[in-house]
Design a protein around this motif. Structure first.
Motif, PDB file in Angstrom:
ATOM      1  N   VAL A 118     -25.720  17.045  -3.110  1.00 27.27           N
ATOM      2  CA  VAL A 118     -26.669  16.365  -4.019  1.00 27.27           C
ATOM      3  C   VAL A 118     -25.874  15.889  -5.234  1.00 27.27           C
ATOM      4  O   VAL A 118     -24.768  16.365  -5.485  1.00 27.27           O
ATOM      5  N   ILE A 119     -26.469  14.976  -5.969  1.00 29.37           N
ATOM      6  CA  ILE A 119     -25.841  14.581  -7.235  1.00 29.37           C
ATOM      7  C   ILE A 119     -26.499  15.437  -8.311  1.00 29.37           C
ATOM      8  O   ILE A 119     -27.704  15.290  -8.547  1.00 29.37           O
ATOM      9  N   PRO A 120     -25.763  16.354  -8.936  1.00 34.81           N
ATOM     10  CA  PRO A 120     -26.404  17.170  -9.976  1.00 34.81           C
ATOM     11  C   PRO A 120     -26.951  16.258 -11.082  1.00 34.81           C
ATOM     12  O   PRO A 120     -26.339  15.230 -11.401  1.00 34.81           O
ATOM     13  N   ASP A 121     -28.108  16.637 -11.664  1.00 32.49           N
ATOM     14  CA  ASP A 121     -28.752  15.805 -12.692  1.00 32.49           C
ATOM     15  C   ASP A 121     -27.808  15.471 -13.838  1.00 32.49           C
ATOM     16  O   ASP A 121     -27.853  14.387 -14.396  1.00 32.49           O
ATOM     17  N   ASP A 122     -26.982  16.447 -14.201  1.00 33.62           N
ATOM     18  CA  ASP A 122     -26.127  16.253 -15.370  1.00 33.62           C
ATOM     19  C   ASP A 122     -24.710  15.800 -15.003  1.00 33.62           C
ATOM     20  O   ASP A 122     -23.789  15.907 -15.816  1.00 33.62           O
ATOM     21  N   ALA A 123     -24.528  15.286 -13.778  1.00 33.73           N
ATOM     22  CA  ALA A 123     -23.178  14.834 -13.390  1.00 33.73           C
ATOM     23  C   ALA A 123     -22.942  13.385 -13.816  1.00 33.73           C
ATOM     24  O   ALA A 123     -23.868  12.584 -13.887  1.00 33.73           O
ATOM     25  N   ILE A 124     -21.688  13.083 -14.076  1.00 35.12           N
ATOM     26  CA  ILE A 124     -21.295  11.688 -14.324  1.00 35.12           C
ATOM     27  C   ILE A 124     -20.904  11.101 -12.969  1.00 35.12           C
ATOM     28  O   ILE A 124     -20.062  11.667 -12.264  1.00 35.12           O
ATOM     29  N   VAL A 125     -21.577  10.006 -12.601  1.00 36.76           N
ATOM     30  CA  VAL A 125     -21.313   9.403 -11.293  1.00 36.76           C
ATOM     31  C   VAL A 125     -20.294   8.276 -11.455  1.00 36.76           C
ATOM     32  O   VAL A 125     -20.439   7.416 -12.329  1.00 36.76           O
ATOM     33  N   VAL A 126     -19.254   8.323 -10.622  1.00 41.79           N
ATOM     34  CA  VAL A 126     -18.254   7.247 -10.636  1.00 41.79           C
ATOM     35  C   VAL A 126     -18.228   6.619  -9.252  1.00 41.79           C
ATOM     36  O   VAL A 126     -17.960   7.303  -8.266  1.00 41.79           O
ATOM     37  N   ASP A 127     -18.555   5.338  -9.163  1.00 37.03           N
ATOM     38  CA  ASP A 127     -18.459   4.642  -7.882  1.00 37.03           C
ATOM     39  C   ASP A 127     -17.053   4.064  -7.779  1.00 37.03           C
ATOM     40  O   ASP A 127     -16.698   3.123  -8.498  1.00 37.03           O
ATOM     41  N   SER A 128     -16.263   4.653  -6.887  1.00 36.76           N
ATOM     42  CA  SER A 128     -14.844   4.283  -6.809  1.00 36.76           C
ATOM     43  C   SER A 128     -14.586   3.165  -5.795  1.00 36.76           C
ATOM     44  O   SER A 128     -13.426   2.857  -5.524  1.00 36.76           O
ATOM     45  N   SER A 129     -15.670   2.557  -5.259  1.00 38.08           N
ATOM     46  CA  SER A 129     -15.486   1.557  -4.189  1.00 38.08           C
ATOM     47  C   SER A 129     -14.477   0.484  -4.570  1.00 38.08           C
ATOM     48  O   SER A 129     -13.670   0.066  -3.756  1.00 38.08           O
ATOM     49  N   HIS A 130     -14.579   0.019  -5.816  1.00 37.98           N
ATOM     50  CA  HIS A 130     -13.694  -1.080  -6.227  1.00 37.98           C
ATOM     51  C   HIS A 130     -12.776  -0.656  -7.364  1.00 37.98           C
ATOM     52  O   HIS A 130     -12.426  -1.451  -8.218  1.00 37.98           O
ATOM     53  N   MET A 131     -12.432   0.617  -7.376  1.00 40.01           N
ATOM     54  CA  MET A 131     -11.538   1.102  -8.441  1.00 40.01           C
ATOM     55  C   MET A 131     -10.288   1.710  -7.815  1.00 40.01           C
ATOM     56  O   MET A 131     -10.357   2.325  -6.749  1.00 40.01           O
ATOM     57  N   GLY A 132      -9.170   1.574  -8.501  1.00 38.67           N
ATOM     58  CA  GLY A 132      -7.949   2.232  -8.058  1.00 38.67           C
ATOM     59  C   GLY A 132      -7.984   3.686  -8.531  1.00 38.67           C
ATOM     60  O   GLY A 132      -8.788   4.044  -9.393  1.00 38.67           O
ATOM     61  N   VAL A 133      -7.081   4.505  -7.953  1.00 34.11           N
ATOM     62  CA  VAL A 133      -7.057   5.932  -8.315  1.00 34.11           C
ATOM     63  C   VAL A 133      -6.817   6.114  -9.818  1.00 34.11           C
ATOM     64  O   VAL A 133      -7.501   6.896 -10.481  1.00 34.11           O
ATOM     65  N   ASP A 134      -5.866   5.361 -10.371  1.00 36.51           N
ATOM     66  CA  ASP A 134      -5.550   5.504 -11.804  1.00 36.51           C
ATOM     67  C   ASP A 134      -6.781   5.264 -12.667  1.00 36.51           C
ATOM     68  O   ASP A 134      -7.007   5.946 -13.667  1.00 36.51           O
ATOM     69  N   GLU A 135      -7.555   4.283 -12.242  1.00 34.47           N
ATOM     70  CA  GLU A 135      -8.745   3.918 -13.005  1.00 34.47           C
ATOM     71  C   GLU A 135      -9.785   5.053 -12.971  1.00 34.47           C
ATOM     72  O   GLU A 135     -10.385   5.403 -13.994  1.00 34.47           O
ATOM     73  N   VAL A 136      -9.965   5.621 -11.787  1.00 34.87           N
ATOM     74  CA  VAL A 136     -10.947   6.709 -11.660  1.00 34.87           C
ATOM     75  C   VAL A 136     -10.465   7.926 -12.461  1.00 34.87           C
ATOM     76  O   VAL A 136     -11.242   8.532 -13.218  1.00 34.87           O
ATOM     77  N   VAL A 137      -9.189   8.249 -12.316  1.00 26.18           N
ATOM     78  CA  VAL A 137      -8.635   9.404 -13.054  1.00 26.18           C
ATOM     79  C   VAL A 137      -8.806   9.178 -14.552  1.00 26.18           C
ATOM     80  O   VAL A 137      -9.234  10.075 -15.297  1.00 26.18           O
ATOM     81  N   GLY A 138      -8.515   7.972 -15.001  1.00 30.08           N
ATOM     82  CA  GLY A 138      -8.644   7.646 -16.430  1.00 30.08           C
ATOM     83  C   GLY A 138     -10.079   7.821 -16.902  1.00 30.08           C
ATOM     84  O   GLY A 138     -10.325   8.394 -17.971  1.00 30.08           O
TER      85      GLY A 138
END
Ligand code: DC
Length: 216
Positions: free
Chosen positions: A185-205
């Motif tokens: 599940v997506i916890p209510d208080d989680a930050i959601v990151v859609d990495s479909s169009h992001m590079g790893v560096d971008e997601v890590v950042g």
């Protein structure tokens, strides 16, 4: 970072969303232990199969669990799993038969209970970045650092294919999201990151920035 109070970073998401790569990088940045909780479910699934126990028979799976010594540890700040003293290898954990049976084994509540208690032990004396399906919702519900790394089904299938791994990720996601015990599940208080169009560096950042914002 290592002189501060231990941090618990929970990273959840579906199969092949890139959460493992991201979690590893975040752990290195924070000098924390990286734990792939899926490896624990995979290790026990491997053992179920080695013992010719039917993964879809919860009673038989629980009986084997009762006779199994399952130990988690750490080497160079990376979580390890041993079964009856045998350290499990990456190859064993990603065998195709493990991919296709791990969701069934992971749906057994007694298996989850046992592994969740091992997972919590990591945070007793270390900062930890743990990735899985229920880390923010069940394992560490009180941590303020919860992330959900997503990606479209097409991108996730493509990522698995690029790894040369045979893995029916959509079927696995369906099972993992619809099971009764601690579904994905997506916890209510989680930050959601859609990495479909992001590079790893971008997601890590993005994840590191969110952690720092919460800390300040
Ligand atoms: O992260 P992974 O794809 O290697 O995980 C393998 C399986 O383990 C996944 O399909 C469901 C299960 N799992 C789980 O139920 N809970 C977790 N916290 C991590 C994994």
């Amino acid at each position: 970072m290592s002189n501060q109070a231990p941090l618990i970073i929970a990273i959840d998401g579906p199969a092949a969303s890139g959460k493992s790569t991201v979690a590893k990088r975040i752990a290195a940045e924070l000098e924390a232990v990286f734990v792939n909780s899926g490896a624990m479910y995979r290790a026990f699934t491997w053992w179920v199969l080695e013992n010719e126990v039917d993964p879809s028979d919860p009673g038989a799976v629980v009986a084997l669990l009762g006779k199994t010594q399952l130990e988690s540890g750490e080497s160079d700040r990376v979580g390890t799993v041993s079964i009856n003293g045998k350290l499990m290898s990456r190859n064993e954990l990603s065998e195709e038969r493990v991919n296709s049976n791990v969701s069934a084994v992971a749906s057994v509540p007694e298996v989850r209970e046992r592994l969740v208690s091992e997972q919590r032990e990591y945070a007793e004396s270390n900062s930890v970045v743990m990735e899985g399906r229920d880390i923010g919702s069940v394992v560490f519900p009180d941590t303020p650092y919860k992330f959900y790394i997503d990606a479209s089904p097409e991108v996730r299938e493509q990522r698995r294919r690029a790894e040369g791994i045979e893995d029916s990720i959509l079927a696995r996601d369906k099972q993992d999201s619809s099971r009764k015990a601690s579904p994905l599940v997506i916890p209510d208080d989680a930050i959601v990151v859609d990495s479909s169009h992001m590079g790893v560096d971008e997601v890590v950042g993005a994840v590191l920035m969110a952690i720092r914002e919460k800390q300040s």
